[in-house]
Design a protein around this motif. Structure first.
Motif, short mmCIF file in Angstrom:
data_model
loop_
_atom_site.label_atom_id
_atom_site.label_comp_id
_atom_site.label_asym_id
_atom_site.label_seq_id
_atom_site.Cartn_x
_atom_site.Cartn_y
_atom_site.Cartn_z
N GLU A 269 0.84 -1.19 0.00
CA GLU A 269 0.00 0.00 0.00
C GLU A 269 0.88 1.24 0.00
O GLU A 269 2.04 1.20 0.41
N TRP A 270 0.30 2.32 -0.48
CA TRP A 270 0.96 3.62 -0.45
C TRP A 270 0.13 4.55 0.43
O TRP A 270 -1.09 4.65 0.26
N THR A 271 0.79 5.23 1.34
CA THR A 271 0.13 6.22 2.18
C THR A 271 0.78 7.57 1.93
O THR A 271 2.00 7.70 2.02
N TRP A 272 -0.03 8.54 1.61
CA TRP A 272 0.45 9.88 1.35
C TRP A 272 0.13 10.80 2.52
O TRP A 272 -0.94 10.70 3.14
N CYS A 273 1.02 11.71 2.80
CA CYS A 273 0.72 12.85 3.67
C CYS A 273 0.03 13.89 2.81
O CYS A 273 0.55 14.31 1.77
N VAL A 274 -1.15 14.30 3.23
CA VAL A 274 -1.85 15.39 2.54
C VAL A 274 -1.28 16.69 3.09
O VAL A 274 -1.51 17.04 4.25
N ALA A 275 -0.48 17.36 2.29
CA ALA A 275 0.20 18.58 2.74
C ALA A 275 -0.37 19.79 2.00
O ALA A 275 -0.83 19.69 0.86
N GLY A 276 -0.32 20.93 2.68
CA GLY A 276 -0.74 22.16 2.03
C GLY A 276 0.33 22.66 1.08
O GLY A 276 1.53 22.48 1.31
N THR A 277 -0.09 23.29 0.01
CA THR A 277 0.89 23.81 -0.94
C THR A 277 1.52 25.10 -0.44
O THR A 277 2.58 25.51 -0.94
N ASP A 278 0.91 25.75 0.54
CA ASP A 278 1.46 27.00 1.05
C ASP A 278 2.50 26.77 2.13
O ASP A 278 3.52 27.47 2.17
N SER A 279 2.28 25.77 3.00
CA SER A 279 3.21 25.57 4.13
C SER A 279 3.83 24.19 4.19
O SER A 279 4.76 23.97 4.96
N ASP A 280 3.32 23.23 3.43
CA ASP A 280 3.78 21.84 3.42
C ASP A 280 3.49 21.12 4.74
O ASP A 280 3.97 20.03 4.98
N GLU A 281 2.71 21.72 5.63
CA GLU A 281 2.40 21.03 6.88
C GLU A 281 1.39 19.93 6.63
O GLU A 281 0.60 19.97 5.70
N CYS A 282 1.41 18.91 7.50
CA CYS A 282 0.53 17.76 7.37
C CYS A 282 -0.91 18.17 7.66
O CYS A 282 -1.22 18.72 8.73
N LEU A 283 -1.80 17.87 6.71
CA LEU A 283 -3.22 18.16 6.86
C LEU A 283 -4.07 16.88 6.88
O LEU A 283 -5.29 16.96 6.99
N GLY A 284 -3.42 15.73 6.76
CA GLY A 284 -4.16 14.48 6.78
C GLY A 284 -3.36 13.36 6.16
O GLY A 284 -2.18 13.52 5.82
N ALA A 285 -4.02 12.23 6.00
CA ALA A 285 -3.39 11.05 5.40
C ALA A 285 -4.39 10.37 4.50
O ALA A 285 -5.60 10.39 4.76
N ILE A 286 -3.88 9.77 3.43
CA ILE A 286 -4.73 9.00 2.53
C ILE A 286 -3.94 7.79 2.06
O ILE A 286 -2.78 7.91 1.67
#
Length: 387
Positions: A269-286
């Motif tokens: 499986e692949w898990t991505w960090c959902v990051a914001g394009t403005d700050s790159d901070e973690c906003l979730g996982a998918i």
């Protein structure tokens, strides 16, 4: 490189390191494997004394010039005795050929060998050990007559594991408390490659970075652990994902990051960090599950940091993953399971383009122990003519 020997020999360096090993050169001439020479001491001290090298080994800290000379003396003795094959890996750095890495194969007997390797900081990210390792493996299988070469490294040393996979090693599991590192017994990954194996890369496809409006989907990194802990301690997340520890500690977040890396390395499986394009901070996982499923059935799961809610970012991320899975990705179908009363998550599922196809009664348990129905959403791959 994992080597339990702490070398402390009171010998002078020989004038010549034994030349019983051949010099191996890559077809393009970019990588050279050669016997060690006395003038390598400085580069060896820089390599073995680097904190990242020391992190995964039992080498002395600090690693001094005296240690470097002792290392060469001990290596020369073991090469001369026929116990060890040890090469310096040389490549061009800023126009100058330098020692950039080391590779050794310990001869165990009965057609068996054990490989280890290490990199100078200047040699990282250049594919040098993969190129050198292929040369060395070809030589030991063909000229020395080995039947199998084994590999191991401390669990968590992902750079070494990806290199081993790239060399064709089949990573088969974990040996618990198999290596003594600075007074502590630690687990190691183990793998092997045989003479009859193709020696083509055993690494699964690389996880892509996906981008969309306001989001960038990237692999998780250590710096994301505090944000993961924040998200997974949130009451809503705890309610719907009842398997989460409570409280969810920073160590749990670090374990989650390792789980993501394991899924990527095994191709499950692949898990991505959902990051914001403005700050790159973690906003979730998918997560896209079922990468290796023979029936082509993938599954998408997700959670959102409270900062990302009601902004549509999780929907964008889920749609990106669904589009990828059913486009260039491996899936023929993707499915999503959502709790009956989790309306926000249902909206995310709908925005992936999936259709509600049924309900699984009392299929899941929420945090308070009650059972809840789960809605099944499905989206299939479109025929090529319709894309």
């Amino acid at each position: 490189m994992t080597d339990n020997t702490r070398v402390r020999l009171n010998h002078d360096m020989p004038d010549q390191v034994p030349q019983s090993l051949p010099t191996l050169v890559s077809p393009d001439g970019a990588v050279i494997l050669r016997p060690y020479q006395p003038h390598d001491v400085g580069r060896i001290v820089e390599m073995i004394g680097d904190p990242e090298f020391a992190r995964w080994t039992n080498t002395p800290v600090p690693f001094t010039d005296s240690d470097g000379r002792a290392f060469l003396v001990a290596t020369a003795a073991r090469v001369s005795s026929g116990e060890l094959l040890a090469w310096a890996i040389e490549a061009e750095i800023e126009g100058v050929r330098r020692l950039c890495s080391c590779l050794r194969i310990r001869l165990i007997g009965d057609g068996r060998g054990d490989i280890s390797y290490g990199l100078h900081p200047e040699g990282r990210g250049r594919g040098l050990v993969r190129a050198a390792g292929r040369l060395a493996l070809d030589w030991v299988f063909d000229a020395v007559g080995l039947e199998v070469v084994t590999w191991n490294c401390v669990v968590g040393n992902w750079a070494s594991r990806w290199t081993a996979l790239g060399l064709g090693f089949r990573v088969g599991g974990v040996a618990r408390k198999a290596y003594a590192r600075r007074g502590e017994l630690v687990d190691v990954w183990i793998g092997e490659v045989t003479r009859d194996d193709s020696r083509e890369s055993a690494a699964p496809p690389r996880q892509p970075v996906l981008t969309g409006p306001g989001v960038r989907l990237r692999p998780f990194a250590e710096r994301d652990a505090p944000r993961i802990a924040e998200a997974c301690n949130d009451e809503a997340t705890q309610h719907w994902v009842s398997i989460l520890p409570r409280p969810y500690r920073l160590s749990d977040a670090e374990g989650f990051i390792e789980w993501c890396r394991e899924g990527k390395a095994t191709g499950q499986e692949w898990t991505w960090c959902v990051a914001g394009t403005d700050s790159d901070e973690c906003l979730g996982a998918i997560t896209l599950f079922g990468l290796a499923a023979r029936d082509g059935a993938g599954e998408i799961g997700y959670w959102a940091h409270p900062d990302a809610r009601r902004r549509g970012l999780t929907s964008v991320a889920a749609r990106l993953v669904a589009d990828f899975a059913l486009g260039p990705g491996p899936a023929q179908t993707v499915r999503l399971f959502v709790a009956e009363d989790n309306h926000a998550s249902q909206r995310v599922a709908e925005r992936t383009g999936a259709t509600r196809v049924g309900t699984l009664p009392a299929y899941s348990v929420v945090r308070d122990g009650t059972r809840t129905d789960m809605i099944l959403f499905l989206r299939g791959r479109q025929p090529a003519a319709d894309r």
